[in-house]
Scaffold this motif. Structure first.
Motif, PDB file in Angstrom:
ATOM      1  N   LEU A 102       0.811  -1.222   0.000  1.00  0.00           N
ATOM      2  CA  LEU A 102       0.000   0.000   0.000  1.00  0.00           C
ATOM      3  C   LEU A 102       0.844   1.272   0.000  1.00  0.00           C
ATOM      4  O   LEU A 102       0.345   2.329  -0.359  1.00  0.00           O
ATOM      5  CB  LEU A 102      -0.962  -0.005   1.184  1.00  0.00           C
ATOM      6  CG  LEU A 102      -2.099  -1.020   1.089  1.00  0.00           C
ATOM      7  CD1 LEU A 102      -3.102  -0.809   2.213  1.00  0.00           C
ATOM      8  CD2 LEU A 102      -2.811  -0.939  -0.245  1.00  0.00           C
ATOM      9  N   ARG A 114       0.005   4.935  -1.751  1.00  0.00           N
ATOM     10  CA  ARG A 114      -0.118   6.188  -0.986  1.00  0.00           C
ATOM     11  C   ARG A 114       0.225   7.422  -1.808  1.00  0.00           C
ATOM     12  O   ARG A 114      -0.430   8.446  -1.718  1.00  0.00           O
ATOM     13  CB  ARG A 114       0.795   6.095   0.245  1.00  0.00           C
ATOM     14  CG  ARG A 114       0.840   7.348   1.044  1.00  0.00           C
ATOM     15  CD  ARG A 114       1.503   7.126   2.362  1.00  0.00           C
ATOM     16  NE  ARG A 114       2.861   6.599   2.261  1.00  0.00           N
ATOM     17  CZ  ARG A 114       3.685   6.484   3.289  1.00  0.00           C
ATOM     18  NH1 ARG A 114       3.274   6.828   4.500  1.00  0.00           N
ATOM     19  NH2 ARG A 114       4.893   6.022   3.140  1.00  0.00           N
ATOM     20  N   HIS A 119      -5.251   8.987  -1.065  1.00  0.00           N
ATOM     21  CA  HIS A 119      -4.900   8.298   0.178  1.00  0.00           C
ATOM     22  C   HIS A 119      -5.537   9.026   1.368  1.00  0.00           C
ATOM     23  O   HIS A 119      -6.196   8.397   2.212  1.00  0.00           O
ATOM     24  CB  HIS A 119      -3.370   8.265   0.301  1.00  0.00           C
ATOM     25  CG  HIS A 119      -2.859   7.660   1.562  1.00  0.00           C
ATOM     26  ND1 HIS A 119      -2.849   6.296   1.780  1.00  0.00           N
ATOM     27  CD2 HIS A 119      -2.316   8.231   2.668  1.00  0.00           C
ATOM     28  CE1 HIS A 119      -2.329   6.046   2.979  1.00  0.00           C
ATOM     29  NE2 HIS A 119      -1.989   7.211   3.547  1.00  0.00           N
ATOM     30  N   TYR A 145     -10.474   0.866   2.823  1.00  0.00           N
ATOM     31  CA  TYR A 145      -9.080   1.209   2.552  1.00  0.00           C
ATOM     32  C   TYR A 145      -8.371   1.625   3.842  1.00  0.00           C
ATOM     33  O   TYR A 145      -7.235   1.229   4.096  1.00  0.00           O
ATOM     34  CB  TYR A 145      -8.991   2.341   1.514  1.00  0.00           C
ATOM     35  CG  TYR A 145      -7.563   2.763   1.242  1.00  0.00           C
ATOM     36  CD1 TYR A 145      -6.761   2.042   0.372  1.00  0.00           C
ATOM     37  CD2 TYR A 145      -7.003   3.872   1.876  1.00  0.00           C
ATOM     38  CE1 TYR A 145      -5.441   2.408   0.133  1.00  0.00           C
ATOM     39  CE2 TYR A 145      -5.680   4.254   1.649  1.00  0.00           C
ATOM     40  CZ  TYR A 145      -4.907   3.507   0.770  1.00  0.00           C
ATOM     41  OH  TYR A 145      -3.592   3.860   0.551  1.00  0.00           O
ATOM     42  N   TRP A 166      -5.097   0.002   5.324  1.00  0.00           N
ATOM     43  CA  TRP A 166      -3.889   0.798   5.525  1.00  0.00           C
ATOM     44  C   TRP A 166      -3.361   0.618   6.956  1.00  0.00           C
ATOM     45  O   TRP A 166      -2.167   0.429   7.179  1.00  0.00           O
ATOM     46  CB  TRP A 166      -4.153   2.277   5.232  1.00  0.00           C
ATOM     47  CG  TRP A 166      -2.950   3.116   5.559  1.00  0.00           C
ATOM     48  CD1 TRP A 166      -2.759   3.879   6.666  1.00  0.00           C
ATOM     49  CD2 TRP A 166      -1.742   3.197   4.799  1.00  0.00           C
ATOM     50  NE1 TRP A 166      -1.514   4.452   6.658  1.00  0.00           N
ATOM     51  CE2 TRP A 166      -0.866   4.048   5.512  1.00  0.00           C
ATOM     52  CE3 TRP A 166      -1.314   2.651   3.601  1.00  0.00           C
ATOM     53  CZ2 TRP A 166       0.416   4.355   5.053  1.00  0.00           C
ATOM     54  CZ3 TRP A 166      -0.045   2.960   3.145  1.00  0.00           C
ATOM     55  CH2 TRP A 166       0.799   3.796   3.865  1.00  0.00           C
ATOM     56  N   ASP A 197       1.150   8.922   7.403  1.00  0.00           N
ATOM     57  CA  ASP A 197      -0.209   8.816   6.873  1.00  0.00           C
ATOM     58  C   ASP A 197      -0.624  10.048   6.105  1.00  0.00           C
ATOM     59  O   ASP A 197      -1.776  10.190   5.732  1.00  0.00           O
ATOM     60  CB  ASP A 197      -1.207   8.596   8.014  1.00  0.00           C
ATOM     61  CG  ASP A 197      -1.165   7.174   8.487  1.00  0.00           C
ATOM     62  OD1 ASP A 197      -1.868   6.876   9.442  1.00  0.00           O
ATOM     63  OD2 ASP A 197      -0.418   6.363   7.893  1.00  0.00           O
TER      64      ASP A 197
END
Ligand SMILES: Nc1ncnc2c1ncn2[C@@H]1O[C@H](COP(=O)(O)OP(=O)(O)OP(=O)(O)O)[C@@H](O)[C@H]1O
Length: 654
Positions: free
Chosen positions: A569, A573, A592, A602, A606, A619
């Motif tokens: 992932l 991103r 993202h 999602y 994540w 993040d």
């Protein structure tokens, strides 16, 4: 060794007449829950088309062909003087005409035999050379056509079909051409001249010899009527058997995992038995054919002897002429046998030729204009509208009514659980296969756009490192190759011990690890410079090397529309758009940050991913590619092990 097949060549997008951009798929496709179509084989050319193709190729060499036929004709004519000379010997002995005449006839016999043998041998050699040259041209064209076949044609027909054509069929034709064709040509000329010789001796003897013709005609018609079908079936069944083996070898791990070895072995046995049964039919057909040929020879010789005896009794011919007639007819056995028994090889070769011409016809025409200039700015938007797709033989569609818009120049990540349809969608966007329903379009005016697919299956082609790169742009200079290697951070390829001229692959070449070969595949993307790039898990490598590959990925997706199937992932991103697929449907779509904020599936994926991946903590949606190491990383970072220059492992791994 590396797994097979990696980077597909750029595929020109088909243009449309109305300028609305390339379209794949159709709205009028069968309903998605209709049974999947049977796997089609590549087309086979009809007899007329095959004949025209061969004549066209021979016509290019008509000068050589004429000289060759003249040499063979002269050799055959010289050999055919032997029976009348032997007849003259008989008459000389019967008439007691003297030793001098016998000596002259003897010398003439030896001379005719030697000249005939020499010219026939020389003509045969010339004919083999001519045929092999013609065949070499055909083989090159078939190979060229095979590599231009659209990926979905190859995929739907099964690679073993094309493999069996460029190997088994070419071999059958080559054998027939070198072993049979000179004999057949000589036999044809011998038959024509012998019947003429018989007619010169006495037309009644020639007619007697022709008595066997109806039987020959019947045997041949019967054989030809059935053999084409039987040999065609044999080659098709052998292709199917080969395909089962190839699929089983490719999917060996899956077969082991699901313990379906027995099913696959049974399928292989069934297909093998079908091929063997049809080969028995072929053998039976041949045996009946040969039996009829021998009967025809017996009938013909008996008639010639009976007519000769009758004519001799009436004093119409001499004993020498009757002897020459019997010898002439006997000499026909060989050529007629050769001609008719060679039908077997000719039929097989004809079937093979029709299959080869079928490959040539199946290949799309070469694009009239060369690939667009590498640096042209053209990143098309892609529209996916109501796309359904189901694999043949599969009960459930892999994609259900998928729609999305990919803005020009954007990088889109496809994410989702295994089996959710990511690869299927990516391959359709890349032009590998067509939707059963719905359409995939690029924005109007982008008909020249090239799509380029890089998969995780990496392959090292036998040749130098430069050859492996130039697959993407054959005219690239060494400086351009060095530049793209540096741009994707593959400096390791230029360090001492490696370099552009290093031979890779093959028994004596250097072998690279999968991560390095993936790295070269990404360098190839820069050389091809496609406006639309589809990457199906191109950096499947894990470990420290994956970061360098991720950085390379960021570089190759820059300035072009890109679709990435992302397993990790952190690759998703940094993308402009993330599409989460679930059971073949679009479940979520967004950046993202927006997907995290919506706290949907999602976001859960994540969190789970970040929790088990220590390096991934950011993040914000600004990390991703940016967190990867800079291009120019040394090779030990790619693989996590080797020192510079030691990435190459010479020879095969056992
Ligand atoms: N060649 C095939 N023949 C039949 N079914 C297939 C074939 N390839 C994929 N499928 C099926 O289609 C569905 C979607 O597969 P696909 O490979 O597109 O999923 P994916 O999300 O890319 O999975 P993964 O991440 O495991 O590669 C799955 O149910 C899969 O079993």
């Amino acid at each position: 060794m590396n797994p097979p097949a990696s980077t597909s060549p750029p595929t020109p997008l088909p243009g449309t007449d109305d300028g609305t951009g390339p379209v794949t798929g159709t709205d009028a496709a069968p309903p998605p829950d209709a049974p999947g179509p049977a796997r089609p084989l590549l087309p086979v050319a009809g007899p007329g088309r095959t004949r025209r193709e061969i004549l066209r190729r021979l016509a290019r060499r008509r000068g050589r062909l004429t000289v060759t036929l003249l040499v063979l004709l002269a050799g055959t004519a010289a050999s055919l003087t032997v029976p009348p000379l032997l007849g003259a010997v008989v008459d000389t002995v019967v008439d007691r005409s003297g030793h001098g005449r016998l000596a002259v006839l003897g010398a003439a016999l030896v001379g005719a035999s030697l000249v005939g043998a020499a010219l026939t041998w020389q003509g045969g050699r010339m004919l083999i050379a001519l045929i092999q040259d013609t065949l070499a041209g055909l083989r090159e064209d078939v190979f060229d056509a095979a590599v231009r076949l659209p990926a979905d044609t190859l995929e739907s027909s099964g690679s073993s079909d094309v493999v069996s054509r460029v190997t088994g069929d070419v071999e059958a034709i080559s054998e027939a051409a070198s072993e049979v064709l000179p004999d057949i040509t000589t036999a044809g000329l011998t038959i024509a001249l012998t019947v003429t010789g018989l007619a010169v001796l006495d037309p009644r003897l020639a007619l007697a010899g022709l008595v066997c013709l109806p039987l020959h005609w019947y045997a041949t018609r019967r054989f030809l009527a059935r053999s084409h079908q039987v040999y065609g079936d044999i080659r098709r069944l052998e292709s199917a058997r080969g395909q089962t083996v190839i699929e089983a070898v490719r999917g060996a791990e899956t077969i082991r995992a699901y313990r379906t070895q027995r099913t696959h072995l049974t399928e292989l046995a069934v297909r093998g038995e079908r091929a063997i049964d049809r080969q028995y039919d072929g053998a039976r057909l041949r045996n009946r054919f040969y039996g009829l040929l021998h009967t025809a020879e017996f009938v013909g010789l008996a008639t010639v002897l009976a007519v000769g005896y009758a004519l001799l009794g009436r004093g119409a011919i001499t004993l020498g002429a009757a002897t020459a007639a019997a010898l002439y007819f006997h000499r026909l056995f060989g050529p007629i046998g050769v001609l008719l028994t060679s039908l077997d090889d000719i039929q097989r070769a004809t079937v093979g030729l029709a299959r080869l011409v079928g490959v040539i016809d199946a290949a799309p025409p070469r694009p009239a204009s060369p690939a667009p200039a590498p640096n042209a700015r053209r990143s098309p938007a892609v529209g996916v509208t109501g796309v359904w797709y189901r694999y043949s033989g599969s009960a459930r569609p892999a994609l259900h009514d998928v729609s999305l818009t990919i803005p020009g120049g954007a990088t889109v990540a496809l994410v989702g659980a295994s089996g959710s349809g990511k690869s299927t969608l990516a391959r359709l966007v890349a032009g590998v296969g067509r939707p059963d329903r719905g359409r995939i379009t690029t924005e109007p005016g982008r008909q020249d756009a090239l799509r380029y697919l890089v998969t995780q299956e990496v392959h090292l082609f036998n040749g130098t490192l430069a050859d492996n790169l130039r697959l993407a742009r054959p005219g690239a200079t060494d400086a351009e190759l060095v530049a793209v290697l540096r741009e994707v951070g593959a400096d390791w390829a230029l360090e001492p011990g490696l370099g552009l001229d290093t031979v890779l692959g093959g028994p004596d070449g250097a072998d690279l690890d999968d991560g390095s070969v993936q790295h070269l595949a990404l360098a190839r993307v820069l050389l091809a410079d496609p406006p639309l790039l589809v990457l199906d898990e191109p950096t499947a490598e894990s470990g420290p090397g994956s970061r360098v590959l991720t950085a390379a990925l960021a570089r190759v997706t820059r300035d072009r529309t890109s679709v990435i199937v992302a397993h990790r992932l952190e690759q998703a991103r940094a993308c402009d758009l993330i599409v989460l697929l679930k059971d073949g449907r679009v479940a979520e779509e967004g950046t993202h940050a927006s997907l995290l904020a919506s706290e949907g599936e999602y976001a859960s994926l994540w969190r789970a991913y970040a929790g088990r991946t220590p390096d991934v903590t950011d993040d914000s949606g600004t990390g991703g590619y940016g967190t990867a190491r800079a291009p120019g990383q040394r090779h030990r970072d790619v693989t996590g092990a080797p020192e510079p220059g030691t990435a190459a492992r010479t020879g095969r791994e056992n």
